[in-house]
Design an enzyme around this catalytic site. Sequence first.
Site, mmCIF file in Angstrom:
data_model
loop_
_atom_site.group_PDB
_atom_site.id
_atom_site.type_symbol
_atom_site.label_atom_id
_atom_site.label_comp_id
_atom_site.label_asym_id
_atom_site.label_seq_id
_atom_site.Cartn_x
_atom_site.Cartn_y
_atom_site.Cartn_z
ATOM 1 N N LYS A 109 0.728 12.009 5.646
ATOM 2 C CA LYS A 109 0.922 10.875 6.552
ATOM 3 C C LYS A 109 1.449 9.657 5.805
ATOM 4 O O LYS A 109 2.424 9.011 6.216
ATOM 5 C CB LYS A 109 -0.398 10.546 7.241
ATOM 6 C CG LYS A 109 -0.327 9.419 8.269
ATOM 7 C CD LYS A 109 -0.768 8.060 7.785
ATOM 8 C CE LYS A 109 -2.217 7.961 7.440
ATOM 9 N NZ LYS A 109 -2.671 6.561 7.237
ATOM 10 N N LYS B 222 0.825 -1.209 0.000
ATOM 11 C CA LYS B 222 0.000 0.000 0.000
ATOM 12 C C LYS B 222 0.861 1.261 0.000
ATOM 13 O O LYS B 222 0.561 2.225 -0.723
ATOM 14 C CB LYS B 222 -0.928 -0.008 1.227
ATOM 15 C CG LYS B 222 -1.771 1.261 1.391
ATOM 16 C CD LYS B 222 -2.721 1.476 0.223
ATOM 17 C CE LYS B 222 -3.408 2.838 0.259
ATOM 18 N NZ LYS B 222 -4.349 2.996 1.364
#
Length: 299
Positions: A238, A170
């Site tokens: 993030k 991911k």
Amino acid sequence: MKFAFIGVGNMGNLMALNLMKAGHSLHVHDIRRDAAKQLEEAGAAWANSPRDAASGVEAAFLSLPMPADVERVVLADNGLLASLQSGRTIIDMSTNSPTVVRSLAVKAKERGVTFLDAPVSGGVRGARNATLAIMVGGNKAAYDKYEPVLKAIGTNVFHCGDIGAGNVVKLVNNMQAFIQMMGAAEAIVLGASAGVDPNILWKAVKASSGASFTWEFGTRAILRDRLAPTFTVDLASKDMSLATALAKEYGVPLKMGSAAEDLIRHYQAIGYAREDVLATVKELEKQTGKVVRGTWKES
């Protein structure tokens, strides 16, 4: 099956709803009860804490913003491991740090609980339509057991390897996507500033070596000025931080990744934190005086 679902924001809400559509029953919890309103109306049971949500369930799903949120929900006194029975499973669908995931898996195993990391890609649209890509790391037998359940959420479900591998995939995916997004915004403004109709530019690149999913759909969203915040600059920052931290852990130099991270942090600092990543094109328009948003022509 009966599941807990913790974190029912933009993504989690829709994933949880698709589990219910597939016939599963849910205990749901979020820091805001109003986020669960749609699910409660559909028949989900509200739980006052992750601990309460995990009582008597087969598995607990998580969809949370930050690694620290996942740690708290799993390990706190009112967290999942306080009540989840031995033999049960935690399926973390958050974008998380592989290192954090591996640490949590060790602590879960001490309680007889299996931990799978299963982050998703596809955005709100994919969550709504149950077409997400799901990247799973962890025990293969546990993956095989829950793969049919996960297919109620996403059409492309991959077992990527041992625990943490789902988040490695991911983070690599998101790093690549954000590099492309930053480049696509600059490219469309550059071409338009140099006198080319951005619609012609979009079509020509789409048919050429510069084509990508990001160019086709991201740049089209810019031209259509459909930039509602589906993935904010805050979240992109993030994810890029997690990707660059992973690179440092394994000694991989990321010149492109680091440049994209720096640019995203710049946009975050100058007021775009809660806007969509692609909406940062507004800053390029401001600096060049060339507006490309809203110039889309249906052909």
